[in-house]
Design a protein around this motif. Sequence first.
Motif, PDB file in Angstrom:
ATOM      1  N   LEU A  45       0.826  -1.205   0.000  1.00  0.00           N
ATOM      2  CA  LEU A  45       0.000   0.000   0.000  1.00  0.00           C
ATOM      3  C   LEU A  45       0.862   1.258   0.000  1.00  0.00           C
ATOM      4  O   LEU A  45       0.543   2.248  -0.662  1.00  0.00           O
ATOM      5  CB  LEU A  45      -0.947  -0.011   1.205  1.00  0.00           C
ATOM      6  N   GLY A  46       2.001   1.214   0.710  1.00  0.00           N
ATOM      7  CA  GLY A  46       2.926   2.346   0.670  1.00  0.00           C
ATOM      8  C   GLY A  46       3.466   2.573  -0.729  1.00  0.00           C
ATOM      9  O   GLY A  46       3.626   3.721  -1.176  1.00  0.00           O
ATOM     10  N   LEU A  68       8.773   2.671  -5.404  1.00  0.00           N
ATOM     11  CA  LEU A  68       9.731   2.984  -4.358  1.00  0.00           C
ATOM     12  C   LEU A  68      10.076   1.712  -3.597  1.00  0.00           C
ATOM     13  O   LEU A  68       9.250   0.811  -3.468  1.00  0.00           O
ATOM     14  CB  LEU A  68       9.145   4.020  -3.413  1.00  0.00           C
ATOM     15  N   ARG A  69      11.291   1.620  -3.110  1.00  0.00           N
ATOM     16  CA  ARG A  69      11.723   0.432  -2.367  1.00  0.00           C
ATOM     17  C   ARG A  69      11.411   0.620  -0.878  1.00  0.00           C
ATOM     18  O   ARG A  69      11.945   1.528  -0.238  1.00  0.00           O
ATOM     19  CB  ARG A  69      13.217   0.195  -2.555  1.00  0.00           C
ATOM     20  N   ASP A  76      10.087   0.397  10.650  1.00  0.00           N
ATOM     21  CA  ASP A  76      10.517   1.292   9.576  1.00  0.00           C
ATOM     22  C   ASP A  76       9.496   1.317   8.436  1.00  0.00           C
ATOM     23  O   ASP A  76       9.267   2.368   7.821  1.00  0.00           O
ATOM     24  CB  ASP A  76      11.880   0.857   9.024  1.00  0.00           C
ATOM     25  N   VAL A  77       8.893   0.162   8.181  1.00  0.00           N
ATOM     26  CA  VAL A  77       7.871   0.091   7.124  1.00  0.00           C
ATOM     27  C   VAL A  77       6.680   0.973   7.482  1.00  0.00           C
ATOM     28  O   VAL A  77       6.166   1.721   6.634  1.00  0.00           O
ATOM     29  CB  VAL A  77       7.404  -1.366   6.907  1.00  0.00           C
ATOM     30  N   GLU A  83       4.814   8.293   6.006  1.00  0.00           N
ATOM     31  CA  GLU A  83       5.384   9.383   5.214  1.00  0.00           C
ATOM     32  C   GLU A  83       4.787   9.418   3.808  1.00  0.00           C
ATOM     33  O   GLU A  83       4.442  10.470   3.296  1.00  0.00           O
ATOM     34  CB  GLU A  83       6.903   9.236   5.132  1.00  0.00           C
ATOM     35  N   ARG A  84       4.664   8.236   3.194  1.00  0.00           N
ATOM     36  CA  ARG A  84       4.086   8.175   1.847  1.00  0.00           C
ATOM     37  C   ARG A  84       2.647   8.707   1.854  1.00  0.00           C
ATOM     38  O   ARG A  84       2.224   9.431   0.961  1.00  0.00           O
ATOM     39  CB  ARG A  84       4.087   6.733   1.324  1.00  0.00           C
ATOM     40  N   LEU A  85       1.887   8.315   2.882  1.00  0.00           N
ATOM     41  CA  LEU A  85       0.503   8.766   2.997  1.00  0.00           C
ATOM     42  C   LEU A  85       0.437  10.272   3.173  1.00  0.00           C
ATOM     43  O   LEU A  85      -0.355  10.952   2.496  1.00  0.00           O
ATOM     44  CB  LEU A  85      -0.184   8.068   4.165  1.00  0.00           C
ATOM     45  N   ALA A  86       1.247  10.816   4.067  1.00  0.00           N
ATOM     46  CA  ALA A  86       1.211  12.259   4.340  1.00  0.00           C
ATOM     47  C   ALA A  86       1.556  13.059   3.090  1.00  0.00           C
ATOM     48  O   ALA A  86       0.912  14.082   2.793  1.00  0.00           O
ATOM     49  CB  ALA A  86       2.171  12.588   5.482  1.00  0.00           C
TER      50      ALA A  86
END
Length: 246
Positions: A45-46, A68-69, A76-77, A83-86
């Motif tokens: 989902l990230g 993105l990796r 950490d995930v 961060e990806r969501l924000a």
Amino acid sequence: MASDFLHRAFRDQAAAFRSAVLQAGPNAEVSTCPGWDVRKLVQHLGQAYGRAELSLHLEPGSERPEDLRPPAEFDDVVAWWDERLAILLQTLSTMDQDRPVRSLFPGGTPKTWTRRMAHETAIHRLDAEHALAGLGPDHVHDLIFDPELAADGIDEFLTVLLPLGDWAEQESEGKVLFHAPDAGRAWLVEYRPARPPLAGAPTDAALEVDATVAGTADAVFRRVWGRPSTAVVTGDAALAALAAGR
């Protein structure tokens, strides 16, 4: 559907997803996504959020951006997912909602990406709830999606996503009616050999179909996304099963 509704739905489903995965833990099996555990679900989902955010900065017709990796360790995930969501929410909330951008389908805009991510998050929130409850792949979770949101998810899947892909070797032919009376919505999907299906609201009250998928909007939403569902299928089950996303 109003953009504000989908923005709220996206945020709400993301918050519920995060809560469920944290409670389930990284190694819990996700039975509705065979071979996945919760760690993989969060990573997936990230990556979807990252791909959507990059697409918002690209012109229509651009190549798909590289995924993105994600990190490997669960803490950490989750931080990476946050961060990806924000970043995605910030981009979606500040762009011209009707600006043409790269998308999975023609006519992509920030508005259609909000819709796509709201439903992507909702169906994976359901996967996370299955993992948290330890349910098998055939059990229906007691979560109930809002009928308006679920109906919009059905509409997006049948009218936008289902026709995508390669139908050149598909030989099925016939009509399937999807009916969600609690939402006051119905969709007719017509399968044609070697061509993408046609989907939209039925216009003939005396319509003859080869199969029907009926239930609450919640149940039909789960059914078209290939999740355990209480929707009732009558008629040609194999034809009805062609609409089963992952």
